[in-house]
Design an enzyme around this catalytic site. Structure first.
Site, short mmCIF file in Angstrom:
data_model
loop_
_atom_site.label_atom_id
_atom_site.label_comp_id
_atom_site.label_asym_id
_atom_site.label_seq_id
_atom_site.Cartn_x
_atom_site.Cartn_y
_atom_site.Cartn_z
N HIS A 62 -46.67 22.59 10.31
CA HIS A 62 -45.97 23.20 11.48
C HIS A 62 -44.81 22.30 11.94
CE1 HIS A 62 -50.14 24.23 12.38
NE2 HIS A 62 -49.81 25.42 12.08
N LYS A 95 -60.74 32.99 17.76
CA LYS A 95 -61.06 31.83 16.97
C LYS A 95 -61.84 30.91 17.82
CE LYS A 95 -57.29 32.01 13.67
NZ LYS A 95 -56.24 31.32 13.14
N ARG A 149 -46.88 29.97 3.36
CA ARG A 149 -46.97 28.97 2.28
C ARG A 149 -47.04 29.51 0.91
NH1 ARG A 149 -51.82 27.04 5.94
NH2 ARG A 149 -51.93 29.19 5.79
N SER A 166 -54.53 23.80 9.09
CA SER A 166 -55.22 23.17 10.11
C SER A 166 -56.86 23.14 9.90
CB SER A 166 -55.13 23.88 11.48
OG SER A 166 -53.79 23.79 11.77
#
Ligand code: PNS
Length: 161
Positions: free
Chosen positions: A18, A42, A91, A129
């Site tokens: 990040h 979440k 990514r 994460s």
């Protein structure tokens, strides 16, 4: 013309991936709002306040970056703060499908906000994460994957250290 961008996410917790994107976004846009989603479905490890604190430690180094929170639709938030760009990191190819779907839906919701995809440095292309939390929970080292302040907070959460 000044261009502001929103970099939205859960940031549970912020990783060097990040941070890499924040750095790249800050170099391109006049202002970057790092926006933590409040009403996520979440189950986050860190509270919104904790996530904002960790991000604030990171963005201190950038004069044109601020940390904020939002709830509701991202495009509504972007329009509210006058941002015409949403920044998202990609990514690997596996990220693309979900990100494309979101970008298209956001475009449908507001044609005034454009999504810009950015790639982090290769070294962070496998970093998430979720993995950071898992490694930390299982007693592994997350040094070099997250800022030192985050490392400390993860240890505290998982080991009470
Ligand atoms: O870090 P994440 O969890 O991948 O971020 C997801 C986020 C916050 C960008 C996404 O869930 C979001 O934008 N939520 C806000 C609600 C919204 O606008 N939904 C419609 C998106 S198409």
């Amino acid at each position: 013309m000044r261009i502001s961008a929103v970099y939205p996410g859960t940031f549970d917790p912020v990783t060097y991936g990040h941070v890499d994107l924040i750095k790249r976004g800050a170099a391109i846009f006049d202002h970057l709002y790092v926006a933590v989603l409040k009403n996520t479905d979440k189950l986050p490890l860190f509270t919104v306040e904790e996530r904002v604190e960790m991000l604030e430690e990171v963005v201190r180094a950038f004069r044109n970056v601020s940390v904020t929170t939002f709830c509701g639709l991202l495009v509504d938030y972007a329009e509210k703060v006058g941002a015409s760009v949403i920044v998202r990191g990609i990514r690997a190819v596996s990220d693309y499908e979900y990100e494309l779907q979101m970008a298209m839906m956001n475009r449908r919701l507001s044609a005034r906000v454009e999504t810009v995809f950015m790639m982090p440095a290769e070294a962070y292309s496998y970093l998430s994460s979720r993995l950071v939390k898992e490694i930390s929970l299982l007693g592994g080292s997350v040094k070099g994957l997250v800022p030192p302040g985050v490392e400390k907070r993860l240890k505290k959460k998982h080991l009470g250290a």
